[in-house]
Design a protein around this motif. Structure first.
Motif, PDB file in Angstrom:
ATOM      1  N   VAL A 113      13.915   0.099   8.923  1.00 34.01           N
ATOM      2  CA  VAL A 113      13.391  -0.780   9.981  1.00 34.01           C
ATOM      3  C   VAL A 113      13.776  -2.201   9.616  1.00 34.01           C
ATOM      4  O   VAL A 113      13.202  -2.789   8.689  1.00 34.01           O
ATOM      5  N   ARG A 143      17.906  14.375  12.394  1.00 31.80           N
ATOM      6  CA  ARG A 143      17.669  14.583  10.968  1.00 31.80           C
ATOM      7  C   ARG A 143      17.074  15.966  10.775  1.00 31.80           C
ATOM      8  O   ARG A 143      15.997  16.257  11.284  1.00 31.80           O
ATOM      9  N   TRP A 145      15.723   6.924  11.297  1.00 31.47           N
ATOM     10  CA  TRP A 145      16.372   7.611  10.172  1.00 31.47           C
ATOM     11  C   TRP A 145      17.879   7.529  10.341  1.00 31.47           C
ATOM     12  O   TRP A 145      18.416   7.913  11.362  1.00 31.47           O
ATOM     13  N   ASN A 146      18.544   7.043   9.296  1.00 32.41           N
ATOM     14  CA  ASN A 146      19.997   6.947   9.345  1.00 32.41           C
ATOM     15  C   ASN A 146      20.577   7.462   8.034  1.00 32.41           C
ATOM     16  O   ASN A 146      19.881   7.532   7.011  1.00 32.41           O
ATOM     17  N   THR A 147      21.873   7.809   8.073  1.00 31.19           N
ATOM     18  CA  THR A 147      22.509   8.434   6.912  1.00 31.19           C
ATOM     19  C   THR A 147      23.115   7.385   5.981  1.00 31.19           C
ATOM     20  O   THR A 147      23.549   6.323   6.425  1.00 31.19           O
ATOM     21  N   TYR A 198      19.395  11.343   4.937  1.00 30.53           N
ATOM     22  CA  TYR A 198      18.728  10.406   5.844  1.00 30.53           C
ATOM     23  C   TYR A 198      17.640   9.601   5.125  1.00 30.53           C
ATOM     24  O   TYR A 198      16.849  10.163   4.359  1.00 30.53           O
ATOM     25  N   ILE A 207       1.181   4.111  -2.962  1.00 29.75           N
ATOM     26  CA  ILE A 207       0.890   5.538  -2.746  1.00 29.75           C
ATOM     27  C   ILE A 207       2.086   6.395  -3.152  1.00 29.75           C
ATOM     28  O   ILE A 207       1.928   7.437  -3.802  1.00 29.75           O
ATOM     29  N   ARG A 267       2.168   9.334  -6.110  1.00 28.84           N
ATOM     30  CA  ARG A 267       2.638  10.716  -5.961  1.00 28.84           C
ATOM     31  C   ARG A 267       3.560  11.119  -7.114  1.00 28.84           C
ATOM     32  O   ARG A 267       3.668  12.293  -7.431  1.00 28.84           O
ATOM     33  N   ASN A 305       4.476  11.211   3.757  1.00 21.54           N
ATOM     34  CA  ASN A 305       5.474  10.232   3.295  1.00 21.54           C
ATOM     35  C   ASN A 305       6.530   9.956   4.349  1.00 21.54           C
ATOM     36  O   ASN A 305       7.713   9.800   4.055  1.00 21.54           O
ATOM     37  N   ILE A 306       6.088   9.943   5.607  1.00 20.36           N
ATOM     38  CA  ILE A 306       6.944   9.502   6.718  1.00 20.36           C
ATOM     39  C   ILE A 306       6.160   8.437   7.482  1.00 20.36           C
ATOM     40  O   ILE A 306       4.947   8.320   7.320  1.00 20.36           O
ATOM     41  N   PRO A 307       6.842   7.669   8.328  1.00 16.35           N
ATOM     42  CA  PRO A 307       6.140   6.590   9.033  1.00 16.35           C
ATOM     43  C   PRO A 307       5.151   7.120  10.076  1.00 16.35           C
ATOM     44  O   PRO A 307       5.362   8.186  10.643  1.00 16.35           O
ATOM     45  N   MET A 340      24.823   8.064  11.024  1.00 15.78           N
ATOM     46  CA  MET A 340      24.494   7.742  12.412  1.00 15.78           C
ATOM     47  C   MET A 340      22.979   7.765  12.604  1.00 15.78           C
ATOM     48  O   MET A 340      22.297   8.632  12.072  1.00 15.78           O
ATOM     49  N   LEU A 341      22.478   6.801  13.346  1.00 17.31           N
ATOM     50  CA  LEU A 341      21.035   6.727  13.582  1.00 17.31           C
ATOM     51  C   LEU A 341      20.588   7.958  14.365  1.00 17.31           C
ATOM     52  O   LEU A 341      21.147   8.273  15.410  1.00 17.31           O
ATOM     53  N   ALA A 342      19.565   8.640  13.846  1.00 22.63           N
ATOM     54  CA  ALA A 342      19.110   9.884  14.464  1.00 22.63           C
ATOM     55  C   ALA A 342      18.128   9.603  15.596  1.00 22.63           C
ATOM     56  O   ALA A 342      17.373   8.632  15.559  1.00 22.63           O
ATOM     57  N   GLU A 374       9.633   4.639   0.284  1.00 23.48           N
ATOM     58  CA  GLU A 374       8.228   5.077   0.312  1.00 23.48           C
ATOM     59  C   GLU A 374       7.884   5.806   1.606  1.00 23.48           C
ATOM     60  O   GLU A 374       6.833   6.429   1.701  1.00 23.48           O
ATOM     61  N   LYS A 375       8.782   5.730   2.613  1.00 28.75           N
ATOM     62  CA  LYS A 375       8.527   6.406   3.892  1.00 28.75           C
ATOM     63  C   LYS A 375       9.632   7.384   4.232  1.00 28.75           C
ATOM     64  O   LYS A 375       9.751   7.824   5.368  1.00 28.75           O
ATOM     65  N   LYS A 391       0.830  -1.210   0.000  1.00 31.64           N
ATOM     66  CA  LYS A 391       0.000   0.000   0.000  1.00 31.64           C
ATOM     67  C   LYS A 391       0.867   1.264   0.000  1.00 31.64           C
ATOM     68  O   LYS A 391       0.656   2.173  -0.800  1.00 31.64           O
ATOM     69  N   SER A 392       1.853   1.296   0.896  1.00 34.05           N
ATOM     70  CA  SER A 392       2.698   2.496   1.004  1.00 34.05           C
ATOM     71  C   SER A 392       3.496   2.732  -0.274  1.00 34.05           C
ATOM     72  O   SER A 392       3.667   3.867  -0.706  1.00 34.05           O
ATOM     73  N   ALA A 426      10.380  10.480   3.076  1.00 32.56           N
ATOM     74  CA  ALA A 426      10.149  11.877   2.715  1.00 32.56           C
ATOM     75  C   ALA A 426      10.699  12.184   1.314  1.00 32.56           C
ATOM     76  O   ALA A 426      10.605  11.342   0.420  1.00 32.56           O
ATOM     77  N   GLU A 427      11.272  13.371   1.133  1.00 36.13           N
ATOM     78  CA  GLU A 427      11.659  13.813  -0.210  1.00 36.13           C
ATOM     79  C   GLU A 427      12.818  12.998  -0.779  1.00 36.13           C
ATOM     80  O   GLU A 427      12.882  12.751  -1.986  1.00 36.13           O
ATOM     81  N   TYR A 472      14.708   6.228   5.990  1.00 33.73           N
ATOM     82  CA  TYR A 472      14.049   5.533   7.094  1.00 33.73           C
ATOM     83  C   TYR A 472      14.269   4.023   6.981  1.00 33.73           C
ATOM     84  O   TYR A 472      13.937   3.409   5.962  1.00 33.73           O
ATOM     85  N   MET A 492      15.890   0.862  13.871  1.00 34.08           N
ATOM     86  CA  MET A 492      14.634   1.533  13.530  1.00 34.08           C
ATOM     87  C   MET A 492      14.803   3.036  13.565  1.00 34.08           C
ATOM     88  O   MET A 492      15.213   3.575  14.581  1.00 34.08           O
TER      89      MET A 492
END
Lengths: 193, 250
Positions: free
Chosen positions: A139, B249, A116-118, A135, A18, A22, B74-76, B1-3, A177-178, A14-15, A180-181, A137, A114
């Motif tokens: 999981v 972030r 946001w990581n770089t 960054y 979507i 977009r 578009n974020i969790p 690094m995990l934020a 898909e989660k 689903k995500s 952001a930009e 996302y 879990m």
């Protein structure tokens, strides 16, 4: 352009749908061979468990079809892990598109990884226009080792493959898909390959 | 690094945000979708929606709302409030939520955590714990109204063993006080658990967030009214934390 999302018993279809909407794309969700073979692009998303997902692919004989596809193909999260050779999760033999092992994170820090990581060391058209240290996302509890096929590296307890590429096969451990930009940019890059 | 994550929380009733908010520049601040979109644009890392609709028909408003949210941001995001069955979770995840939070139902039926983790994966299952201090920290249920006899730290270990992917820890003592998060409790939970911990309750100033990340060792911090009333902007908060060497972030 015909974009097919490979349907199997895993989440986040689903995500991903979507996120593609977009970008002006209406994907087809299917697990039928003919539909996959007729696609311009295939996306292989996944949240769930490796052995269950591989069993589903084998039942549908998609484990034989996928490695021979010629169009741009993008695995996401569990999708990336299933494109590797073997996963420690339930000792699962995978698709072996990337000759890599998927291992469980050590218990020295929290699992799942879990948040946001770089990502760094970006190459590949998939990462075009994405800044180093952007960054995404993530999981996940399992990771693919760093290897020659890495086109992005992430670090959590240890460096691991954030993205892989070999020929027409692309894969992302993060969830574009989660994300952001930045995530949207990566999906756009895939759609315009 | 995990934020470290900053998470605004929206209380929902009958498909509308509950606490009156004064986002003058929003057309309809009572619409959870508009508010969530605003937070996503302000670089919130996740959003939690807590449905407090008490009626049996709640799913008829919640599932379409979750679909609208998923289409917009578009974020969790995580959905909680009265979730007590596999069917509830199936509907919410299929509508586009990343995670669900269970609270009282898990206390009443701890096996629910195992069932949900097996069915959907640990990454989708957040266990929300409302804790209050007495002689020891004790778990409360039913929106913090009913005490149980279960010690908070014991419950933390149990939910992790049963397959929870994350803990949302609310200090009832700190909630609504704006005097800072329960750093001592959060630290104890975060050190005990090998899964991420979201701290909730008491965030009133930007330095409270710095403290809960540094002293409390939280992986994420959640707040509601200070964001809704624009007492603290998410953009300025994240800038403040980044300047203090917390991985954030921007």
């Amino acid at each position: 352009m015909k974009v097919v999302i490979l349907k199997y018993n895993a989440g986040n279809v689903k995500s991903v749908t979507i996120a593609l909407n977009r970008l002006g794309v209406e994907p087809i969700v299917s697990d039928e061979k003919e539909v996959l073979l007729g696609a311009d692009k295939v996306i292989f998303p996944g949240v769930g468990q490796a052995s269950t997902a591989m069993n589903y692919l084998r039942d549908k004989e998609l484990d034989l079809l996928i490695p021979n596809l010629k169009m741009p193909f993008l695995g996401i999260c569990l999708g990336l892990q299933l494109m590797c050779k073997h996963s420690e999760e339930n000792d699962t033999s995978c698709l072996n598109i990337f000759p890599l092992n998927v291992l469980k994170f050590p218990a020295t820090d929290k699992v799942p990884h879990m948040g946001w990581n770089t990502i760094t060391q970006l190459t590949s058209p998939l990462m075009k226009g994405v800044a180093n240290n952007s960054y995404l996302y993530f999981v996940h509890s399992y990771y693919a080792e760093v290897a020659d096929q890495c086109v992005a590296v992430c670090d959590y307890m240890l460096p691991f493959s954030a993205a892989l590429q070999k020929d027409n096969f692309y894969a992302l451990q993060a969830h574009p898909e989660k994300s952001a930009e930045v995530g949207s940019k990566i999906l756009h890059n895939f759609l315009t390959l | 690094m995990l934020a470290k994550r900053i998470i605004p929380c929206l209380d929902i009733k009958d498909g509308r945000t509950v606490k009156g908010v004064n986002f003058l520049d929003l057309r309809d601040a009572g619409d959870p979708v508009e508010l969530a979109d605003r937070y996503a644009q302000d670089s919130a890392d996740e959003i939690v929606f807590l449905d407090i609709t008490a009626t049996i028909e709640k799913r008829s408003t919640l599932v379409p709302l979750v679909e609208r949210i998923a289409n917009k941001i578009n974020i969790p995001f995580t959905v909680g409030g009265g979730i007590s069955s596999i069917a509830d979770v199936t509907a919410l995840l299929a509508a586009g939520a990343e995670k669900v939070a269970v609270n009282s139902a898990a206390i009443n039926n701890p096996g629910l955590i195992d069932q949900l983790a097996n069915e959907f994966g640990s990454q989708a299952i957040v266990v929300a714990i409302d804790s209050r201090e007495g002689d020891e920290n004790i778990v409360y249920i039913n929106g913090g109204r009913t005490p149980t006899s279960i010690r908070t730290l014991q419950w933390v270990k149990e939910v992790e063993d049963r397959g929870a992917g994350e803990i949302l820890l609310t200090s009832m003592d700190h909630d609504g006080t704006k005097r800072g998060f329960a750093n001592h409790l959060t630290r104890a939970v975060s050190q005990l658990a090998n899964i991420p911990v979201i701290a909730s309750g008491g965030g009133g100033q930007m330095n409270h967030f710095e403290e809960v990340f540094k002293e409390g060792q939280a992986d994420a911090a959640l707040a509601a009214s200070i964001f809704h009333y624009q007492e603290i902007g998410i953009v300025e908060l994240k800038k403040f934390l980044k300047e203090r060497n917390i991985p954030i972030r921007i």
